[in-house]
Design a protein around this motif. Structure first.
Motif, PDB file in Angstrom:
ATOM      1  N   PRO A 175       0.904  -1.271   0.042  1.00  0.00           N
ATOM      2  CA  PRO A 175       0.136   0.005  -0.171  1.00  0.00           C
ATOM      3  C   PRO A 175       0.733   1.313  -0.302  1.00  0.00           C
ATOM      4  CG  PRO A 175       0.088  -0.750   2.180  1.00  0.00           C
ATOM      5  CD  PRO A 175       0.776  -1.965   1.372  1.00  0.00           C
ATOM      6  N   SER A 176       0.242   2.241  -0.392  1.00  0.00           N
ATOM      7  CA  SER A 176       0.979   3.700  -0.354  1.00  0.00           C
ATOM      8  C   SER A 176       1.381   4.110   1.158  1.00  0.00           C
ATOM      9  CB  SER A 176       0.252   4.643  -0.977  1.00  0.00           C
ATOM     10  OG  SER A 176       0.107   4.393  -2.320  1.00  0.00           O
ATOM     11  N   TYR A 177       0.148   4.073   2.003  1.00  0.00           N
ATOM     12  CA  TYR A 177       0.428   4.514   3.345  1.00  0.00           C
ATOM     13  C   TYR A 177       0.203   3.577   4.522  1.00  0.00           C
ATOM     14  CZ  TYR A 177       0.747   9.642   1.787  1.00  0.00           C
ATOM     15  OH  TYR A 177       1.013  10.414   1.199  1.00  0.00           O
ATOM     16  N   VAL A 178       0.846   3.306   5.307  1.00  0.00           N
ATOM     17  CA  VAL A 178       0.666   2.588   6.776  1.00  0.00           C
ATOM     18  C   VAL A 178       0.948   3.197   7.833  1.00  0.00           C
ATOM     19  CG1 VAL A 178       1.361   0.528   7.847  1.00  0.00           C
ATOM     20  CG2 VAL A 178       1.383   0.469   5.336  1.00  0.00           C
ATOM     21  N   ALA A 179      -0.185   3.280   8.617  1.00  0.00           N
ATOM     22  CA  ALA A 179      -0.006   4.105   9.786  1.00  0.00           C
ATOM     23  C   ALA A 179       0.330   5.617   9.678  1.00  0.00           C
ATOM     24  CB  ALA A 179       0.697   3.437  10.806  1.00  0.00           C
ATOM     25  N   ILE A 181       2.366   6.723   7.364  1.00  0.00           N
ATOM     26  CA  ILE A 181       3.900   6.946   6.936  1.00  0.00           C
ATOM     27  C   ILE A 181       3.569   6.421   5.491  1.00  0.00           C
ATOM     28  CG2 ILE A 181       6.048   5.766   6.854  1.00  0.00           C
ATOM     29  CD1 ILE A 181       5.707   5.474  10.031  1.00  0.00           C
ATOM     30  N   CYS A 182       4.151   7.218   4.620  1.00  0.00           N
ATOM     31  CA  CYS A 182       4.189   7.080   3.250  1.00  0.00           C
ATOM     32  C   CYS A 182       5.327   5.999   2.928  1.00  0.00           C
ATOM     33  CB  CYS A 182       4.627   8.255   2.538  1.00  0.00           C
ATOM     34  SG  CYS A 182       4.419   8.022   0.497  1.00  0.00           S
ATOM     35  N   ILE A 183       5.041   5.052   2.214  1.00  0.00           N
ATOM     36  CA  ILE A 183       5.876   4.032   1.857  1.00  0.00           C
ATOM     37  C   ILE A 183       6.085   3.506   0.381  1.00  0.00           C
ATOM     38  CG2 ILE A 183       6.090   2.954   3.915  1.00  0.00           C
ATOM     39  CD1 ILE A 183       4.076   0.579   2.967  1.00  0.00           C
ATOM     40  N   ARG A 184       5.396   4.529  -0.356  1.00  0.00           N
ATOM     41  CA  ARG A 184       5.731   4.729  -1.805  1.00  0.00           C
ATOM     42  C   ARG A 184       6.494   5.805  -2.475  1.00  0.00           C
ATOM     43  NH1 ARG A 184       4.486   0.459  -5.187  1.00  0.00           N
ATOM     44  NH2 ARG A 184       2.693  -0.793  -4.641  1.00  0.00           N
ATOM     45  N   PRO A 185       7.205   5.405  -3.343  1.00  0.00           N
ATOM     46  CA  PRO A 185       7.757   4.079  -3.975  1.00  0.00           C
ATOM     47  C   PRO A 185       8.393   3.369  -2.719  1.00  0.00           C
ATOM     48  CG  PRO A 185       9.237   5.977  -4.470  1.00  0.00           C
ATOM     49  CD  PRO A 185       8.218   6.608  -3.722  1.00  0.00           C
ATOM     50  N   VAL A 186       8.426   2.179  -2.678  1.00  0.00           N
ATOM     51  CA  VAL A 186       8.496   1.109  -1.712  1.00  0.00           C
ATOM     52  C   VAL A 186       9.955   1.692  -0.980  1.00  0.00           C
ATOM     53  CG1 VAL A 186       9.197  -1.196  -1.128  1.00  0.00           C
ATOM     54  CG2 VAL A 186       7.270  -0.692  -2.736  1.00  0.00           C
ATOM     55  N   ASP A 187       9.540   2.261   0.131  1.00  0.00           N
ATOM     56  CA  ASP A 187      10.911   2.633   1.021  1.00  0.00           C
ATOM     57  C   ASP A 187      11.231   2.001   1.960  1.00  0.00           C
ATOM     58  OD1 ASP A 187      12.403   3.934   2.662  1.00  0.00           O
ATOM     59  OD2 ASP A 187      11.498   5.931   2.328  1.00  0.00           O
ATOM     60  N   PRO A 199       6.222  -4.095  16.142  1.00  0.00           N
ATOM     61  CA  PRO A 199       6.673  -5.435  15.808  1.00  0.00           C
ATOM     62  C   PRO A 199       5.856  -6.280  15.124  1.00  0.00           C
ATOM     63  CG  PRO A 199       7.310  -4.489  17.997  1.00  0.00           C
ATOM     64  CD  PRO A 199       6.289  -3.724  17.665  1.00  0.00           C
ATOM     65  N   ASN A 200       4.330  -5.830  15.485  1.00  0.00           N
ATOM     66  CA  ASN A 200       3.418  -7.136  14.934  1.00  0.00           C
ATOM     67  C   ASN A 200       2.956  -6.706  13.451  1.00  0.00           C
ATOM     68  OD1 ASN A 200       3.851  -8.870  17.081  1.00  0.00           O
ATOM     69  ND2 ASN A 200       2.592  -7.736  18.253  1.00  0.00           N
ATOM     70  N   VAL A 201       3.320  -5.598  13.010  1.00  0.00           N
ATOM     71  CA  VAL A 201       2.558  -5.040  11.777  1.00  0.00           C
ATOM     72  C   VAL A 201       2.818  -6.021  10.561  1.00  0.00           C
ATOM     73  CG1 VAL A 201       4.884  -3.918  11.122  1.00  0.00           C
ATOM     74  CG2 VAL A 201       2.535  -2.864  10.378  1.00  0.00           C
ATOM     75  N   GLU A 202       1.753  -6.072   9.951  1.00  0.00           N
ATOM     76  CA  GLU A 202       1.741  -6.839   8.660  1.00  0.00           C
ATOM     77  C   GLU A 202       1.216  -6.064   7.573  1.00  0.00           C
ATOM     78  OE1 GLU A 202      -0.892 -10.152   9.241  1.00  0.00           O
ATOM     79  OE2 GLU A 202       0.171 -11.045  10.912  1.00  0.00           O
ATOM     80  N   ILE A 203       2.240  -6.068   6.565  1.00  0.00           N
ATOM     81  CA  ILE A 203       1.960  -5.479   5.431  1.00  0.00           C
ATOM     82  C   ILE A 203       2.011  -6.162   3.985  1.00  0.00           C
ATOM     83  CG2 ILE A 203       3.080  -3.408   3.897  1.00  0.00           C
ATOM     84  CD1 ILE A 203       4.403  -2.327   6.493  1.00  0.00           C
ATOM     85  N   PRO A 204       0.900  -6.156   3.367  1.00  0.00           N
ATOM     86  CA  PRO A 204       0.833  -7.020   1.930  1.00  0.00           C
ATOM     87  C   PRO A 204       2.063  -6.833   1.147  1.00  0.00           C
ATOM     88  CG  PRO A 204      -1.209  -5.890   2.394  1.00  0.00           C
ATOM     89  CD  PRO A 204      -0.295  -5.205   3.231  1.00  0.00           C
ATOM     90  N   GLY A 205       2.579  -7.990   0.647  1.00  0.00           N
ATOM     91  CA  GLY A 205       3.559  -8.016  -0.209  1.00  0.00           C
ATOM     92  C   GLY A 205       5.176  -7.581   0.486  1.00  0.00           C
ATOM     93  N   VAL A 206       5.086  -7.746   1.767  1.00  0.00           N
ATOM     94  CA  VAL A 206       6.333  -7.442   2.407  1.00  0.00           C
ATOM     95  C   VAL A 206       6.520  -8.571   3.498  1.00  0.00           C
ATOM     96  CG1 VAL A 206       7.508  -5.716   4.125  1.00  0.00           C
ATOM     97  CG2 VAL A 206       6.210  -4.908   2.172  1.00  0.00           C
ATOM     98  N   THR A 207       7.905  -8.898   3.708  1.00  0.00           N
ATOM     99  CA  THR A 207       8.225  -9.851   4.648  1.00  0.00           C
ATOM    100  C   THR A 207       9.446  -9.239   5.410  1.00  0.00           C
ATOM    101  OG1 THR A 207       7.809 -11.730   3.323  1.00  0.00           O
ATOM    102  CG2 THR A 207       9.077 -12.269   5.155  1.00  0.00           C
ATOM    103  N   PHE A 208       9.079  -9.166   6.814  1.00  0.00           N
ATOM    104  CA  PHE A 208      10.045  -8.893   7.905  1.00  0.00           C
ATOM    105  C   PHE A 208      10.985 -10.099   8.206  1.00  0.00           C
ATOM    106  CE2 PHE A 208       7.032  -5.524   8.286  1.00  0.00           C
ATOM    107  CZ  PHE A 208       7.947  -4.446   7.957  1.00  0.00           C
ATOM    108  N   PHE A 209      12.292  -9.870   8.227  1.00  0.00           N
ATOM    109  CA  PHE A 209      13.169 -11.079   8.759  1.00  0.00           C
ATOM    110  C   PHE A 209      14.577 -10.687   9.313  1.00  0.00           C
ATOM    111  CE2 PHE A 209      14.787  -9.885   4.604  1.00  0.00           C
ATOM    112  CZ  PHE A 209      16.017 -10.008   4.699  1.00  0.00           C
ATOM    113  N   GLN A 210      15.282 -11.330  10.217  1.00  0.00           N
ATOM    114  CA  GLN A 210      16.266 -11.018  11.001  1.00  0.00           C
ATOM    115  C   GLN A 210      17.580 -11.609  10.321  1.00  0.00           C
ATOM    116  OE1 GLN A 210      15.630 -12.064  15.148  1.00  0.00           O
ATOM    117  NE2 GLN A 210      15.699  -9.926  15.624  1.00  0.00           N
TER     118      GLN A 210
END
Length: 217
Positions: A175-179, A181-187, A199-210
């Protein structure tokens, strides 16, 4: 072209004249306005006087920064290469430790199973004392964590740490905005900021990893 002393003297004279001005009539006001034009002209002269020096300094600064950046990039490359090799070795040692731990655990389990089998045989043959001893030994073996000896590298000021990374699997789904915050273009920095906030945020098309990093203090 005027020299620095002349430019300074002219500016100082204008300041002194401004301090001496008394405005009590319309004529005084009009004269002050004309005088103000002279002040603005003097300001332009000051800027024009210092412009070549400023331009030269800016050019020199730009060239110095470019040279510094080029040298730093070499150091950064060396740091990246060494950290990568250190991390690979550190992960190899950790893998060896886990493998040795698993091997020790299996050996302990096998010994526990053997003792339990001996206890069962003793019980069947009527040897209750031996059965009790073997049962106790089996319980003791299974409850003790196996000791593993794998020498991990330890250097003062050097450690490994886990840092969060982000992997965009489907940019179109992000998406363009989450909470707010603009993340487009994908930032990716903005995405990681969102994860820090939640820490529990879920965003379509995005995977968080360590991922592990070498840290130098």
């Amino acid at each position: 072209m005027m020299d620095e002393l002349t430019v300074r003297q002219e500016a100082t004279t204008l300041e002194q004249q401004a301090q001496a001005y008394q405005i009590s009539t319309n004529e005084d006001y009009s004269e002050a306005a004309e005088f103000l034009k002279r002040v603005k002209g003097a300001e332009s002269e000051v800027k024009a006087y210092w412009k070549p020096a400023k331009d030269a300094a800016a050019k020199a600064h730009k060239e110095i920064c470019a040279k510094e950046k080029a040298m730093l990039s070499i150091c950064e490359s060396a740091e990246k290469i060494l950290k990568g090799k250190m991390l690979v070795y550190s992960q190899k040692i950790e893998a060896e430790r886990r493998a040795a731990e698993e091997q020790a655990r299996k050996a302990a389990q096998e010994e526990s199973d053997r003792l339990l089998a001996e206890a069962a045989k003793a019980e069947e043959s009527g040897d209750s004392a031996s059965a009790t001893v073997n049962m106790a030994m089996a319980e003791q073996v299974s409850s003790i964590a196996p000791a593993v000896q794998v020498a991990a590298p330890k250097v003062t000021g050097v450690s490994t740490k886990k840092v969060w990374k982000v992997r965009v699997s489907d940019a179109k789904a992000v998406p363009s905005y989450v909470a707010g915050i603009c993340i487009r273009p994908v930032d990716e920095r903005a995405l990681l900021q969102l994860r820090r906030l939640n820490p529990n945020v879920e965003i379509p098309g995005v995977t968080f990893f360590q991922a592990e990093q070498i840290a130098i203090r």
